[in-house]
Structure formats: structure tokens, C-alpha cells
Design a protein around this motif. Structure first.
Motif, PDB file in Angstrom:
ATOM      1  N   ARG A  89       1.478  19.073   4.767  1.00 48.46           N
ATOM      2  CA  ARG A  89       2.747  18.501   4.303  1.00 48.46           C
ATOM      3  C   ARG A  89       2.576  17.764   2.976  1.00 48.46           C
ATOM      4  N   ILE A  90       1.469  17.045   2.842  1.00 49.40           N
ATOM      5  CA  ILE A  90       1.190  16.351   1.579  1.00 49.40           C
ATOM      6  C   ILE A  90       1.048  17.368   0.455  1.00 49.40           C
ATOM      7  N   LEU A  91       0.304  18.430   0.706  1.00 52.51           N
ATOM      8  CA  LEU A  91       0.097  19.463  -0.302  1.00 52.51           C
ATOM      9  C   LEU A  91       1.413  20.136  -0.679  1.00 52.51           C
ATOM     10  N   ALA A  92       2.255  20.419   0.313  1.00 54.65           N
ATOM     11  CA  ALA A  92       3.563  21.032   0.041  1.00 54.65           C
ATOM     12  C   ALA A  92       4.425  20.104  -0.814  1.00 54.65           C
ATOM     13  N   GLY A  93       4.404  18.816  -0.507  1.00 55.25           N
ATOM     14  CA  GLY A  93       5.170  17.850  -1.303  1.00 55.25           C
ATOM     15  C   GLY A  93       4.660  17.745  -2.725  1.00 55.25           C
ATOM     16  N   ARG A  94       3.346  17.707  -2.884  1.00 53.72           N
ATOM     17  CA  ARG A  94       2.757  17.605  -4.228  1.00 53.72           C
ATOM     18  C   ARG A  94       3.091  18.832  -5.065  1.00 53.72           C
ATOM     19  N   SER A  95       3.175  20.003  -4.423  1.00 49.88           N
ATOM     20  CA  SER A  95       3.423  21.235  -5.184  1.00 49.88           C
ATOM     21  C   SER A  95       4.816  21.246  -5.811  1.00 49.88           C
ATOM     22  N   LYS A  96       5.722  20.408  -5.325  1.00 51.65           N
ATOM     23  CA  LYS A  96       7.082  20.337  -5.866  1.00 51.65           C
ATOM     24  C   LYS A  96       7.194  19.376  -7.042  1.00 51.65           C
ATOM     25  N   LEU A  97       6.132  18.619  -7.291  1.00 51.97           N
ATOM     26  CA  LEU A  97       6.193  17.556  -8.295  1.00 51.97           C
ATOM     27  C   LEU A  97       5.454  17.910  -9.575  1.00 51.97           C
ATOM     28  N   LEU A  98       6.091  17.603 -10.693  1.00 52.07           N
ATOM     29  CA  LEU A  98       5.410  17.663 -11.988  1.00 52.07           C
ATOM     30  C   LEU A  98       4.620  16.381 -12.213  1.00 52.07           C
ATOM     31  N   SER A  99       5.213  15.268 -11.779  1.00 53.25           N
ATOM     32  CA  SER A  99       4.558  13.974 -11.945  1.00 53.25           C
ATOM     33  C   SER A  99       5.120  12.988 -10.915  1.00 53.25           C
ATOM     34  N   LEU A 100       4.322  11.981 -10.611  1.00 51.89           N
ATOM     35  CA  LEU A 100       4.750  10.922  -9.696  1.00 51.89           C
ATOM     36  C   LEU A 100       3.934   9.673  -9.983  1.00 51.89           C
ATOM     37  N   GLU A 101       4.637   8.583 -10.274  1.00 54.18           N
ATOM     38  CA  GLU A 101       4.023   7.268 -10.441  1.00 54.18           C
ATOM     39  C   GLU A 101       4.578   6.364  -9.367  1.00 54.18           C
ATOM     40  N   LEU A 102       3.710   5.608  -8.708  1.00 57.44           N
ATOM     41  CA  LEU A 102       4.128   4.728  -7.623  1.00 57.44           C
ATOM     42  C   LEU A 102       3.728   3.288  -7.921  1.00 57.44           C
ATOM     43  N   VAL A 103       4.597   2.367  -7.498  1.00 54.47           N
ATOM     44  CA  VAL A 103       4.302   0.936  -7.602  1.00 54.47           C
ATOM     45  C   VAL A 103       4.654   0.319  -6.256  1.00 54.47           C
ATOM     46  N   LEU A 104       3.762  -0.534  -5.748  1.00 59.51           N
ATOM     47  CA  LEU A 104       4.003  -1.240  -4.487  1.00 59.51           C
ATOM     48  C   LEU A 104       4.198  -2.712  -4.804  1.00 59.51           C
ATOM     49  N   LEU A 105       5.345  -3.248  -4.383  1.00 63.50           N
ATOM     50  CA  LEU A 105       5.717  -4.625  -4.716  1.00 63.50           C
ATOM     51  C   LEU A 105       5.921  -5.478  -3.467  1.00 63.50           C
ATOM     52  N   ALA A 106       5.656  -6.751  -3.603  1.00 64.42           N
ATOM     53  CA  ALA A 106       5.954  -7.771  -2.601  1.00 64.42           C
ATOM     54  C   ALA A 106       5.467  -7.414  -1.201  1.00 64.42           C
ATOM     55  N   PRO A 107       4.155  -7.136  -1.046  1.00 63.47           N
ATOM     56  CA  PRO A 107       3.663  -6.813   0.294  1.00 63.47           C
ATOM     57  C   PRO A 107       3.644  -8.045   1.190  1.00 63.47           C
ATOM     58  N   ARG A 108       4.001  -7.827   2.441  1.00 62.12           N
ATOM     59  CA  ARG A 108       3.942  -8.859   3.481  1.00 62.12           C
ATOM     60  C   ARG A 108       3.134  -8.272   4.627  1.00 62.12           C
ATOM     61  N   VAL A 109       1.925  -8.783   4.840  1.00 63.26           N
ATOM     62  CA  VAL A 109       1.000  -8.225   5.820  1.00 63.26           C
ATOM     63  C   VAL A 109       1.005  -9.082   7.078  1.00 63.26           C
ATOM     64  N   GLU A 110       1.146  -8.421   8.221  1.00 62.81           N
ATOM     65  CA  GLU A 110       1.020  -9.088   9.521  1.00 62.81           C
ATOM     66  C   GLU A 110      -0.042  -8.339  10.311  1.00 62.81           C
ATOM     67  N   ILE A 111      -1.072  -9.070  10.753  1.00 61.70           N
ATOM     68  CA  ILE A 111      -2.156  -8.456  11.510  1.00 61.70           C
ATOM     69  C   ILE A 111      -2.165  -9.054  12.907  1.00 61.70           C
ATOM     70  N   ASP A 112      -2.228  -8.167  13.900  1.00 60.85           N
ATOM     71  CA  ASP A 112      -2.311  -8.563  15.299  1.00 60.85           C
ATOM     72  C   ASP A 112      -3.401  -7.723  15.946  1.00 60.85           C
ATOM     73  N   GLY A 113      -4.609  -8.281  15.972  1.00 65.40           N
ATOM     74  CA  GLY A 113      -5.743  -7.542  16.531  1.00 65.40           C
ATOM     75  C   GLY A 113      -6.072  -6.328  15.678  1.00 65.40           C
ATOM     76  N   ASP A 114      -6.007  -5.152  16.309  1.00 61.20           N
ATOM     77  CA  ASP A 114      -6.325  -3.904  15.611  1.00 61.20           C
ATOM     78  C   ASP A 114      -5.093  -3.206  15.058  1.00 61.20           C
ATOM     79  N   HIS A 115      -3.971  -3.913  14.981  1.00 61.15           N
ATOM     80  CA  HIS A 115      -2.740  -3.340  14.426  1.00 61.15           C
ATOM     81  C   HIS A 115      -2.256  -4.201  13.264  1.00 61.15           C
ATOM     82  N   ALA A 116      -1.742  -3.547  12.248  1.00 66.25           N
ATOM     83  CA  ALA A 116      -1.187  -4.267  11.100  1.00 66.25           C
ATOM     84  C   ALA A 116       0.123  -3.610  10.707  1.00 66.25           C
TER      85      ALA A 116
END
Length: 171
Positions: free
Chosen positions: A90-117
Motif C-alpha cells: 500500500r505504501i508503494l502504491a501510494g508513493r507511485s502516485k506522487l511526484l513529490s511529498l514534503e511532510l511537517v509534524l507540528l505540536a506533538p503531544r505524547v502520552e505513554i502508558d506502559g508499552d503503549h503510546a
């Protein structure tokens, strides 16, 4: 008397410091994992098929074997992917449709509970597709679920919360 208080306070201070360093380091490890995914997910112009396949495989290895995505707020329902091979395809199929892609991740809020986040984050995507539809820009609030497996954080799924551009335009 002062020495006996020191014998109590020093171990307590060391334990508190160790707890703070451990919790911060786990949060940082989760954020580092998301940054690794962000970098691998980007598509540079003129990406050749071998590079796309290698990146898709690398990305797939950063996810748990079974993943679940709730895209109901986008009208797509819930999708479950039951193998890394299927995810990589699925990742490969999605990438094949794109000429370019830039991503930015903003304002992360992390919650960790044992082995889950869970990470609440706003993601922006700027890119272009092969199908002639031109450039696009999306801004979405999402939650990403991760599970710690053998000491490593792997994405186990996520939820779309809100289309920020639609919210701003009143749609």
C-alpha cells in the motif's frame, strides 16, 4: 542528624532523576521514531522505482504486524492491515502516485502508558501527483498509536481527528 537526612535524600533524588530521564527518553524515542517515519515517507522529485521500494520496505518495518486506521472523519471508515507485506504494498502504491511529498509534524503531544503510546500531532503535507491534478496541501490533526515491541516503538495504527484546513474555512 544531617548525615542521616542526606542518606535518605540522596537516593530519593537519584531515583527521581532516573525516573525523569527514563520518561523523557521514552518520549524522545517515540518522537524520534515519528521523525524517522516522516523522513522515509517524503518523496523527492524523480524518485526511481528501486528507491521507492527500499523506502516502502523500511517504512513497513517501523509498523507493527497488524495495524488499524480509523479514517471515519474523512469518510473512509476503518481499515485494518494484517501484514507488513500488505502495508508495504500500500505504501508503494501510494508513493507511485506522487511526484513529490514534503511532510511537517507540528505540536506533538505524547502520552505513554506502559508499552503503549499515543501521539496527538498536526501534520502538514505539501506535494504533487502524477495524475495532472497539480500540487496539494493538506493539514490534519491525527493521533498515532504505537506499541513497544522488544524495546522498539512501532506504529500500530492511528485516527484522523480533524481536517484543519476545512475547519478554518468553515466547511
Amino acid at each position: 542528624m544531617k548525615k542521616s537526612i542526606l542518606w535518605i535524600l540522596v537516593p530519593v533524588a537519584v531515583a527521581a532523576l532516573a525516573w525523569l530521564l527514563t520518561s523523557d527518553s521514552e518520549e524522545q524515542r517515540v518522537l524520534d521514531r515519528l521523525e524517522q517515519i516522516r523522513v522515509l515517507a517524503e518523496v523527492g522529485e524523480q524518485e526511481n522505482p528501486l528507491t521507492a521500494l527500499a523506502r516502502a520496505k523500511q517504512l513497513g518495518s517501523l509498523f507493527s504486524t497488524t495495524t488499524r486506521y480509523d479514517l471515519g472523519t474523512l469518510g473512509h471508515g476503518v481499515t485494518e492491515i494484517n501484514s507488513r507485506k500488505e502495508l508495504t504494498q500500500r505504501i508503494l502504491a501510494g508513493r507511485s502516485k506522487l511526484l513529490s511529498l514534503e511532510l511537517v509534524l507540528l505540536a506533538p503531544r505524547v502520552e505513554i502508558d506502559g508499552d503503549h503510546a499515543t501521539v496527538g500531532i498536526t501534520g502538514t503535507a505539501l506535494g504533487a501527483t502524477h495524475d495532472g491534478q497539480g500540487e496539494f496541501m493538506d493539514v490534519h490533526r491525527i493521533e498515532i498509536d504505537l506499541v513497544r515491541t522488544e524495546g522498539d516503538w512501532l506504529v500500530s495504527g492511528g485516527r484522523h481527528i480533524r481536517d484543519e484546513r476545512a475547519a478554518l474555512s468553515g466547511e
